[in-house]
Design a protein around this motif. Sequence first.
Motif, PDB file in Angstrom:
ATOM      1  N   SER A   1       0.834  -1.197   0.000  1.00  0.00           N
ATOM      2  CA  SER A   1       0.000   0.000   0.000  1.00  0.00           C
ATOM      3  C   SER A   1       0.872   1.252   0.000  1.00  0.00           C
ATOM      4  CB  SER A   1      -0.916   0.014   1.215  1.00  0.00           C
ATOM      5  OG  SER A   1      -1.668  -1.176   1.260  1.00  0.00           O
TER       6      SER A   1
ATOM      7  N   GLU B   1      -9.536  -2.320   1.894  1.00  0.00           N
ATOM      8  CA  GLU B   1      -9.100  -2.840   3.182  1.00  0.00           C
ATOM      9  C   GLU B   1      -9.077  -1.784   4.255  1.00  0.00           C
ATOM     10  OE1 GLU B   1      -5.354  -4.708   2.494  1.00  0.00           O
ATOM     11  OE2 GLU B   1      -6.334  -6.453   1.612  1.00  0.00           O
ATOM     12  N   GLU B   2      -8.745  -0.578   3.846  1.00  0.00           N
ATOM     13  CA  GLU B   2      -8.589   0.472   4.837  1.00  0.00           C
ATOM     14  C   GLU B   2      -9.623   1.560   4.584  1.00  0.00           C
ATOM     15  OE1 GLU B   2      -3.851   0.673   5.499  1.00  0.00           O
ATOM     16  OE2 GLU B   2      -4.558   0.725   3.455  1.00  0.00           O
TER      17      GLU B   2
ATOM     18  N   ASP C   1      -6.775  -1.971  -4.072  1.00  0.00           N
ATOM     19  CA  ASP C   1      -6.046  -2.525  -2.922  1.00  0.00           C
ATOM     20  C   ASP C   1      -7.058  -3.175  -1.980  1.00  0.00           C
ATOM     21  OD1 ASP C   1      -4.269  -3.087  -0.959  1.00  0.00           O
ATOM     22  OD2 ASP C   1      -3.725  -1.026  -0.497  1.00  0.00           O
TER      23      ASP C   1
HETATM   24 MG    MG Z   1      -2.104  -2.822   2.376  1.00  0.00          MG
END
Ligand code: MG
Length: 483
Positions: A104, A127-128, A174
């Motif tokens: 990332s 994911e974030e 991502d």
């Molecule tokens: Mg990552």
Amino acid sequence: MAKSALSFVCQTCGAAYNRWQGKCDACGEWNTLAEEDLTGATTMPVSIRSKRKGRLFTLETLAGKTQDAPRLSSGMTELDRVTGGGFVRGSVLLVGGDPGIGKSTLLTQATSLLARAGHRAVYISGEEAVAQVRLRAERLGLADAPVQLAAETSVEDIVATLSEGAVPRLVVIDSIQTMWTDTVESAPGTVTQVRASAQALIRFAKKSGTALILVGHVTKDGQIAGPRVVEHMVDAVLSFEGEGSQQFRILRAVKNRFGPTDEIGVFEMTGLGLREVSNPSELFLSARDLGSPGTAVFAGLEGTRPVLVELQALVAPTSLGTPRRAVVGWDSNRLSMVLAVLEAHCGVKLSGYDVYFNVAGGLRISEPAADLAAAAALVSSLTNAQLPTDAVYFGEISLSGAVRPVAQTSARLKEAAKLGFGRAVLPESARGDIGSDAGLTLDSVAGLTTLVADIAARGQGRQGQAIDPEKNATPSRFRHQDG
Ligand code: MG
Ligand code: TYD
């Protein structure tokens, strides 16, 4: 047919079965079948299947004018080196790596640099949360870059959003394992979902000309999780590697339709993100264990770039019936071969010893040219003879014990001279390729026996005299780079 919508899919290779079994017949893995709903993934509605008539398309000639794959430089030289000169329009890249390795971070930096250069760059994080990505960007000093950011996981929504406005030059997803599409029913992360989501995103990239980067998770044994088919669907697969405890990170192309696969990009993880390392030799030699037996410097080649790296061997007496051979960073078959040649042709008895072999700095070497350096390190450790600290080694060892020439001798020598080495141990037959001004003392060896005898002589000499650590002291030119 329509009733058996549920099927069992191998989570490693994607093969589908209509009942559960312990072993996947396609790839031979055990316990990898999981139940998935394949409606829509394999069956197409009858209406579409029968009614749609083929659309006519024009066929082209081989010689026709193609716009040369226009590449977009990422602004990071090391990344460009691995992709083969930048991101190709409409190409899809899969970046794999262990969690926490810095995928990332790398892609945040790349998108930010592109956005700063005035291109539309989009970063979709599955994911974030947006706040987390912002926090990272702030830490990297890139918060001002006009990256378009979103935390989304629905492929349909993403494609719809990206189709609005100007065509993005770069889109980062991502990660692909978090994406899901309505067209299949399985849960996100399953093979069917990953494959269908990747398919939809790739279709968008090819149609629009956007360069697409998919981040992929890596399983415990180092494979990119999800179906291997994703690897076949993309144009390039890059793997981001490194030892958790070390700050070096190596980006390696495993597959690349638009460039070489033997180039590596070297980065260093710092408190302010990834720093590019344009001279990896300095990095791999910086913590060198000068003057201890069992270490030899290998003048290697990674792609087009010469890289000097320290090889370390430890040969220790063992009481085990089958002595241990442990290798990090090199092929264990290659090590066995070198050990066998040493034993068979040079009278070096290794059967009563454990052998540990390590490539410093977390680099992985695949060149046969490392044979000679490895043999030197092994014999040095066995005889407790320190090798000259200003020497580099390279050369391939054949099963007969001869030392064979390797490619790019002069590039290797140039790099060694640049870093202050004074002597090179190399195959005899390589002398022809070298210009007169190598800048190094050349020690050519025709066979492994010569090398072993030389090193053994040093060892005896050393044991014979009083131990004088200053005797073989570091040449002054190393000291400054070491500190
Ligand atoms: Mg990552
Ligand atoms: P990250 O890019 O989140 O890894 P991945 O996406 O591959 O899972 O990187 C996480 C690690 O990197 C984390 O352990 C912290 C470290 N890191 C730094 O050391 N310096 C930095 O500037 C950043 C952003 C991360």
